[in-house]
Design an enzyme around this catalytic site. Structure first.
Site, PDB file in Angstrom:
ATOM      1  N   PRO A   1       0.787  -1.225   0.000  1.00 32.04           N
ATOM      2  CA  PRO A   1       0.000   0.000   0.000  1.00 32.04           C
ATOM      3  C   PRO A   1       0.824   1.283   0.000  1.00 32.04           C
ATOM      4  CG  PRO A   1      -0.885  -1.533   1.592  1.00 32.04           C
ATOM      5  CD  PRO A   1       0.353  -2.167   1.030  1.00 32.04           C
ATOM      6  N   ASN A   2       0.357   2.224  -0.802  1.00 31.75           N
ATOM      7  CA  ASN A   2       0.876   3.598  -0.880  1.00 31.75           C
ATOM      8  C   ASN A   2       2.227   3.731  -1.575  1.00 31.75           C
ATOM      9  OD1 ASN A   2      -1.356   4.841   0.511  1.00 31.75           O
ATOM     10  ND2 ASN A   2      -0.620   3.811   2.345  1.00 31.75           N
TER      11      ASN A   2
ATOM     12  N   ARG B   1       5.050  11.155  -2.188  1.00 34.84           N
ATOM     13  CA  ARG B   1       4.701  10.791  -0.820  1.00 34.84           C
ATOM     14  C   ARG B   1       5.871  11.054   0.123  1.00 34.84           C
ATOM     15  NH1 ARG B   1       4.586   4.630   1.503  1.00 34.84           N
ATOM     16  NH2 ARG B   1       3.609   5.118   3.493  1.00 34.84           N
TER      17      ARG B   1
ATOM     18  N   TYR C   1      10.862   9.059   2.024  1.00 34.94           N
ATOM     19  CA  TYR C   1      10.898   7.973   1.039  1.00 34.94           C
ATOM     20  C   TYR C   1      11.658   8.295  -0.252  1.00 34.94           C
ATOM     21  CZ  TYR C   1       7.388   5.974   4.137  1.00 34.94           C
ATOM     22  OH  TYR C   1       6.729   5.469   5.235  1.00 34.94           O
TER      23      TYR C   1
ATOM     24  N   ASN D   1       8.394  -5.282  -0.236  1.00 44.68           N
ATOM     25  CA  ASN D   1       8.207  -4.124   0.631  1.00 44.68           C
ATOM     26  C   ASN D   1       6.703  -4.051   0.836  1.00 44.68           C
ATOM     27  OD1 ASN D   1       7.902  -1.750   1.968  1.00 44.68           O
ATOM     28  ND2 ASN D   1       9.101  -0.507   0.537  1.00 44.68           N
TER      29      ASN D   1
ATOM     30  N   ALA E   1       2.796  -0.598   4.982  1.00 46.49           N
ATOM     31  CA  ALA E   1       2.213  -0.690   6.324  1.00 46.49           C
ATOM     32  C   ALA E   1       1.762  -2.107   6.678  1.00 46.49           C
ATOM     33  CB  ALA E   1       1.044   0.280   6.434  1.00 46.49           C
TER      34      ALA E   1
ATOM     35  N   GLU F   1      13.205  -8.994   2.496  1.00 46.15           N
ATOM     36  CA  GLU F   1      12.343  -7.878   2.903  1.00 46.15           C
ATOM     37  C   GLU F   1      13.089  -6.563   2.685  1.00 46.15           C
ATOM     38  OE1 GLU F   1      11.231  -8.207   7.008  1.00 46.15           O
ATOM     39  OE2 GLU F   1      10.014  -6.385   6.960  1.00 46.15           O
TER      40      GLU F   1
ATOM     41  N   HIS G   1      12.780  -2.175   2.984  1.00 44.79           N
ATOM     42  CA  HIS G   1      12.108  -0.921   3.345  1.00 44.79           C
ATOM     43  C   HIS G   1      12.992   0.238   2.922  1.00 44.79           C
ATOM     44  CE1 HIS G   1       9.087  -3.078   5.555  1.00 44.79           C
ATOM     45  NE2 HIS G   1      10.059  -3.795   6.105  1.00 44.79           N
ATOM     46  N   LEU G   2      12.349   1.261   2.381  1.00 43.85           N
ATOM     47  CA  LEU G   2      13.096   2.461   1.980  1.00 43.85           C
ATOM     48  C   LEU G   2      13.662   3.161   3.203  1.00 43.85           C
ATOM     49  CD1 LEU G   2      10.283   3.424  -0.435  1.00 43.85           C
ATOM     50  CD2 LEU G   2      12.634   3.180  -1.221  1.00 43.85           C
TER      51      LEU G   2
ATOM     52  N   ARG H   1      12.127   4.840  13.432  1.00 49.94           N
ATOM     53  CA  ARG H   1      10.856   5.542  13.342  1.00 49.94           C
ATOM     54  C   ARG H   1       9.927   5.155  14.514  1.00 49.94           C
ATOM     55  NH1 ARG H   1       8.619   5.147   7.469  1.00 49.94           N
ATOM     56  NH2 ARG H   1       7.374   6.893   8.272  1.00 49.94           N
TER      57      ARG H   1
HETATM   58  C1  DQA Z   1       7.952   1.294   4.417  1.00 50.51           C
HETATM   59  C2  DQA Z   1       7.902   1.493   5.937  1.00 50.51           C
HETATM   60  C3  DQA Z   1       6.498   1.249   6.470  1.00 50.51           C
HETATM   61  O1  DQA Z   1       6.464   1.452   7.875  1.00 50.51           O
HETATM   62  C4  DQA Z   1       5.508   2.205   5.817  1.00 50.51           C
HETATM   63  O2  DQA Z   1       4.203   1.927   6.264  1.00 50.51           O
HETATM   64  C5  DQA Z   1       5.590   2.175   4.331  1.00 50.51           C
HETATM   65  C6  DQA Z   1       6.914   2.132   3.706  1.00 50.51           C
HETATM   66  C7  DQA Z   1       9.333   1.682   3.824  1.00 50.51           C
HETATM   67  O3  DQA Z   1       9.605   1.306   2.694  1.00 50.51           O
HETATM   68  O4  DQA Z   1      10.120   2.379   4.482  1.00 50.51           O
HETATM   69  O5  DQA Z   1       4.589   2.267   3.634  1.00 50.51           O
HETATM   70  O6  DQA Z   1       7.729  -0.072   4.134  1.00 50.51           O
END
Ligand code: DQA
Length: 145
Positions: free
Chosen positions: A11-12, A19, A24, A75, A78, A99, A101-102, A108
Site C-alpha cells: 500500500p501507498n 509521498r 521515502y 516491501n 504498512a 524484505e 524498506h526504503l 521511526r
Molecule cells: C515502508 C515502511 C512502512 O512502515 C511504511 O508503512 C511504508 C513504507 C518503507 O519502505 O520504508 O509504507 O515499508
C-alpha cells in the site's frame, strides 16, 4: 536458466515521488522498477515487479508464485506491521524472501519496529532508500545461485 524474482510492493508505494519525499525519496516506483530490472538483467535474473494496495491481492500473488518464481522481494508497506496473512502465505509457499524498506523502520515510530515479514524472510534491508531494492537483487543472486 534465468531465475525469476517476484517483487511485491504494498500500500501507498504507488505514490512514491510525491509521498513524504523527505522520508521515502524523490524517485517514483517506475524509476525503481527500471533500475532494479536493469540490475537484475546484468546478473541474469528476471524481475516481475508489482504493486497493490490490497492485502488479499498480495496474498494471491504469493500463492501463485510457487513454481513460477525463485525468490520474492517484498516491501509490504504498512502491511509489514499488521499482516499475519502475508506472513502465512510466505510460509506456505516457502520461496526465499528478501524484505526491503526504503526508510529505516527501527529509527521511526515504535509501531514500525515489528515486522511480520522478518520472521519468515531470509533477511531485511532497511534504511537505504531505493538502493535497498538493488541490494536485494544482490541478496537474491547469492540465495538462488
Ligand atoms: C515502508 C515502511 C512502512 O512502515 C511504511 O508503512 C511504508 C513504507 C518503507 O519502505 O520504508 O509504507 O515499508
Amino acid at each position: 536458466m534465468t531465475k525469476s524474482i517476484l517483487v511485491i510492493n504494498g500500500p501507498n508505494l504507488n505514490l512514491l515521488g510525491t509521498r513524504e519525499p523527505d522520508i521515502y525519496g524523490a524517485e517514483t516506483l517506475a524509476d525503481i522498477k527500471d533500475r532494479m530490472t536493469e540490475k537484475a538483467a546484468s546478473l541474469d535474473l528476471e524481475v516481475d515487479f508489482r504493486q497493490s494496495n490490497i492485502e488479499g491481492e498480495i496474498v494471491g500473488w504469493i500463492q501463485d508464485a510457487r513454481g513460477r518464481h525463485d525468490a520474492i522481494v517484498i516491501n509490504a508497506g504498512a502491511l509489514t506491521h499488521t499482516s499475519v496473512a502475508i506472513m502465512d502465505a510466505l510460509l506456505a509457499v516457502g520461496i526465499p524472501t528478501v524484505e526491503v524498506h526504503l526508510s529505516n523502520i527501527f529509527k521511526r515510530e515504535e509501531f514500525r519496529h515489528h515486522s511480520y515479514i522478518s520472521s519468515v524472510a531470509v533477511g531485511m534491508i532497511t534504511g537505504f532508500g531505493s538502493a535497498g531494492y538493488l541490494m536485494a537483487v544482490d541478496a537474491v543472486k547469492n540465495i538462488v545461485k
